[in-house]
Design an enzyme around this catalytic site. Structure first.
Site, PDB file in Angstrom:
ATOM      1  N   ARG A   1      -3.392   1.138  10.797  1.00 21.91           N
ATOM      2  CA  ARG A   1      -3.969   0.585  12.023  1.00 21.91           C
ATOM      3  C   ARG A   1      -4.064   1.706  13.055  1.00 21.91           C
ATOM      4  O   ARG A   1      -3.125   2.489  13.225  1.00 21.91           O
ATOM      5  CB  ARG A   1      -3.095  -0.558  12.575  1.00 21.91           C
ATOM      6  CG  ARG A   1      -3.197  -1.850  11.779  1.00 21.91           C
ATOM      7  CD  ARG A   1      -4.556  -2.502  11.971  1.00 21.91           C
ATOM      8  NE  ARG A   1      -4.696  -3.742  11.228  1.00 21.91           N
ATOM      9  CZ  ARG A   1      -5.200  -3.842  10.009  1.00 21.91           C
ATOM     10  NH1 ARG A   1      -5.594  -2.761   9.362  1.00 21.91           N
ATOM     11  NH2 ARG A   1      -5.317  -5.022   9.423  1.00 21.91           N
TER      12      ARG A   1
ATOM     13  N   GLU B   1     -12.772   0.362  17.370  1.00 19.89           N
ATOM     14  CA  GLU B   1     -13.710   0.627  16.278  1.00 19.89           C
ATOM     15  C   GLU B   1     -15.044  -0.079  16.519  1.00 19.89           C
ATOM     16  O   GLU B   1     -15.047  -1.273  16.815  1.00 19.89           O
ATOM     17  CB  GLU B   1     -13.102   0.168  14.945  1.00 19.89           C
ATOM     18  CG  GLU B   1     -11.865   0.974  14.557  1.00 19.89           C
ATOM     19  CD  GLU B   1     -11.295   0.561  13.204  1.00 19.89           C
ATOM     20  OE1 GLU B   1     -11.815  -0.401  12.594  1.00 19.89           O
ATOM     21  OE2 GLU B   1     -10.332   1.192  12.746  1.00 19.89           O
TER      22      GLU B   1
ATOM     23  N   ASP C   1      11.182   2.554   6.031  1.00 20.59           N
ATOM     24  CA  ASP C   1      10.820   1.147   6.174  1.00 20.59           C
ATOM     25  C   ASP C   1      12.121   0.366   6.287  1.00 20.59           C
ATOM     26  O   ASP C   1      12.910   0.321   5.336  1.00 20.59           O
ATOM     27  CB  ASP C   1      10.022   0.668   4.967  1.00 20.59           C
ATOM     28  CG  ASP C   1       9.434  -0.732   5.165  1.00 20.59           C
ATOM     29  OD1 ASP C   1      10.116  -1.568   5.800  1.00 20.59           O
ATOM     30  OD2 ASP C   1       8.322  -0.986   4.682  1.00 20.59           O
TER      31      ASP C   1
ATOM     32  N   HIS D   1     -13.261   3.327   8.529  1.00 21.34           N
ATOM     33  CA  HIS D   1     -12.472   2.192   8.045  1.00 21.34           C
ATOM     34  C   HIS D   1     -12.922   1.796   6.627  1.00 21.34           C
ATOM     35  O   HIS D   1     -13.335   0.663   6.373  1.00 21.34           O
ATOM     36  CB  HIS D   1     -12.605   1.004   8.987  1.00 21.34           C
ATOM     37  CG  HIS D   1     -11.425   0.063   8.922  1.00 21.34           C
ATOM     38  ND1 HIS D   1     -10.937  -0.610  10.007  1.00 21.34           N
ATOM     39  CD2 HIS D   1     -10.638  -0.311   7.888  1.00 21.34           C
ATOM     40  CE1 HIS D   1      -9.908  -1.359   9.662  1.00 21.34           C
ATOM     41  NE2 HIS D   1      -9.701  -1.193   8.367  1.00 21.34           N
TER      42      HIS D   1
ATOM     43  N   VAL E   1       0.829  -1.195   0.000  1.00 22.48           N
ATOM     44  CA  VAL E   1       0.000   0.000   0.000  1.00 22.48           C
ATOM     45  C   VAL E   1       0.869   1.253   0.000  1.00 22.48           C
ATOM     46  O   VAL E   1       0.617   2.201  -0.753  1.00 22.48           O
ATOM     47  CB  VAL E   1      -0.966   0.005   1.200  1.00 22.48           C
ATOM     48  CG1 VAL E   1      -1.791   1.283   1.216  1.00 22.48           C
ATOM     49  CG2 VAL E   1      -1.888  -1.205   1.151  1.00 22.48           C
TER      50      VAL E   1
END
Length: 597
Positions: free
Chosen positions: A284, A315, A223, A333, A204
């Site tokens: 997240r 959530e 990353d 979401h 993503v």
């Protein structure tokens, strides 16, 4: 040492190595068709079918029609939505497979209620926070997910939030609908020339980067696992975490929720950001300390409309000051919520579940397959050692360094045909990848996951003289072409090197770089390089004692008396930052690092 051999592993999944089996519930009159599955001599499996019968698949949340139709070609499908936990537990004993999304909790009680019949759980999406993996493994249930079909949808939603936030779309819309016309209040900012920091450069994250480049943005990324050449191909610069958050005008989060990333954006990290930074989160909720974000918003650390959030710690959020804040744009979401993604996820998870019920190994399996008890019993302490060495090695890699090449050396008196290292290699891969990734690595998907991440693992066997009664004498892990947080962990040839052995059934770290140590791999470890002089053990031990940190093991390896030494300290508790700072301030301590095991 009598001989050694080296070869690169084949990073492809070979389903014939291991197969999942399931057994349908049969009546006394059912006819059976038994099909042997070819495989490695240690892992024979059979799939047992009842002729004329079909497995039952419970679909507990809405699934795309294409996926349901695919399931119906193979199984009896029960689509029962909005089940309570009690209703799910009552139904599950009649089902061979269960498919859920994020709203159904597949708890230990579910697996226990299945009575051993449930063989596959399919998560229609990426995250599996709602599935108890440990319980699934204990009950012999394979868990599979659908990690690729919603990649583009999530990336597009991230870009949507980024552009909407930059131009105050949500707030201006609400204002106009309330009868106001506040053009001056909702002046936005341009994206051209702004710096976007992509935190997590996986599927993503890299798709977000491609689209942001098309908008004229300067894109940087953080990353620890992203290959630099893949980032360069997109025109993205890999940087350290601190540099990313300090230089970004926009921050887009795409990292998994792991112990290392839990609340990674907090009071301390917000204070390091630019004035006016804007944050997008479609990953997240737990990666942001939501209370800290509210404090940052109220303090004006970040500019108006600076947070656009699709995910939350709980959530749906209830009575949330964050959601109600005027500078926050919130969506429920929606990252994977496009018609195309929903159909793609449905097909991907249906294919994975059907394949698993047919005895095939899914590359998207996220928990351990069944392993014969005799093999696991012999390798059990070495399996633990392998994972811990991988975890230690990757934590020694300095931020921004992409791990590409790892060499594993096994010291054994057994011949190559008498020692199957696939499980050990999988656990080393697990230790290397899981601490900084959302991937779940096991014997099924280790090679596949390594290949996806551009990680090349070479295995070398050091054939030792002696009795082959024990499968292994030592395991050594080396990571090449990276910088190290702890320079003493580098070997003479420049690789990060850690080595371990099993002593009395317990994994021990026995070598760091060129230094011999001996510390149990339990709890966590502090490594210190120091000038070898009297009183050092006492000084460090006293500081830890004052911080109420219990020391389990302590070992010192040195090159020569009064020269340099490395002290390895096993601790049961995590020292505070203040305690670690005091250790580093000891004049004779030249460098140190704290490593979680």
């Amino acid at each position: 040492m009598a001989a050694s051999a080296s070869s690169a592993i084949n990073l492809s999944i070979k389903p014939s190595h291991t197969s999942l089996s399931w057994k349908t519930h049969l009546s006394s009159t059912s006819a059976l068709a038994v099909s042997p599955l070819s495989g490695h001599r240690h892992y024979p499996r059979f799939v047992i079918y009842a002729v004329g019968d079909k497995p039952t698949v419970l679909v507990a949340e809405k699934l795309g029609e294409a996926g349901v139709n695919l399931l119906k070609e193979f199984a009896d499908v029960d689509c029962s939505y909005n089940l309570t936990p009690e209703e799910l537990c009552n139904k599950i004993s009649l089902c061979d497979a269960l498919i859920v999304r994020s709203g159904t909790k597949v708890s230990r009680e579910v697996f226990e209620s299945s009575g051993g019949r449930l063989k596959v759980v399919g998560r229609a999406g990426v995250g599996i926070d709602n599935v108890d993996l440990a319980a699934a493994t204990e009950h012999g249930c394979l868990v599979v997910n659908a990690p690729t079909a919603n990649t583009v949808a999530a990336a597009e939603h991230g870009i949507s939030l980024l552009t909407a936030m930059a131009r105050n779309v949500a707030q201006a819309d609400a204002s106009v609908k309330a009868g106001k016309w506040l053009r001056n209040k909702y002046v936005g900012v341009s994206l051209v020339g702004k710096t976007l920091a992509v935190m997590g450069f996986g599927k993503v994250g890299s798709e977000v980067a491609r689209r942001a480049k098309g908008l004229g943005m300067h894109v940087i990324a953080h990353d620890p696992y992203a290959p630099a050449d893949r980032a360069r191909a997109i025109g993205v610069e890999l940087v350290s975490f601190d540099k990313a958050i300090a230089s970004a005008d926009f921050i887009s989060l795409h990292m998994p929720l792991t112990p290392a990333t839990n609340k990674v954006l907090n009071d301390e990290t917000f204070a390091k950001m630019k004035k006016g930074v804007r944050i997008v989160n479609v990953a997240r909720g737990g990666v942001i300390d939501e209370d800290a974000l509210v404090r940052a918003l109220d303090a004006g650390i970040v500019a108006q409309l600076q947070a656009a959030l699709d995910v939350f710690t709980v959530e749906p959020p209830k009575d949330s000051k964050l959601v109600q804040h005027e500078n926050v744009t919130a969506t429920p979401h929606l990252g994977a919520s496009t018609m195309e993604a929903q159909e793609g996820v449905a097909i991907e998870i249906a294919e994975a579940v059907v394949g698993a019920l047919n005895g095939e190994l899914a590359a998207t399996a996220v928990n351990a397959p069944m392993v014969p008890a005799e093999v696991l019993s012999e390798l059990k302490p070495f399996v633990a050692l392998a994972e811990k060495l991988g975890r230690l090695a990757v934590q020694l890699v300095a931020g921004g360094s992409g791990v590409k090449s790892v060499k594993v050396t096994y010291g054994s008196a057994r011949g190559p045909d008498d020692l199957d290292t696939r499980l050990l290699r999988a656990m080393i891969t697990k230790g290397l990848i899981e601490p900084i990734s959302s991937s779940f690595v096991n014997l099924v998907n280790a090679d596949f996951t390594a290949k996806q991440r551009g990680l090349r693992i070479a295995e070398q066997r050091s054939l030792l003289n002696g009795s082959p009664e024990s499968p292994l004498e030592f395991i050594q892990v080396q990571i090449s072409s990276v910088e190290s947080k702890f320079a003493s962990a580098l070997s003479d040839s420049g690789e990060i090197r850690v080595e371990g052995r099993v002593k009395d059934g317990i994994p021990h770290l026995t070598k760091v770089g060129s230094f011999e140590v001996d510390v149990s791999l339990e709890g966590s470890i502090i490594l210190c390089r120091q000038v070898d002089q009297p009183g050092m053990i006492g000084k460090v031990g006293s500081i830890l004692s004052e911080g109420n940190v219990n020391v389990s093991f302590m070992s010192v390896g040195r090159v020569a008396p009064r020269k340099h030494a490395v002290m390895a300290i096993g601790v049961d508790d995590q020292p505070s930052n203040e305690i670690l700072k005091r250790i580093g301030e000891i004049p004779a301590v030249e460098e140190f690092v704290y490593l979680k095991i």
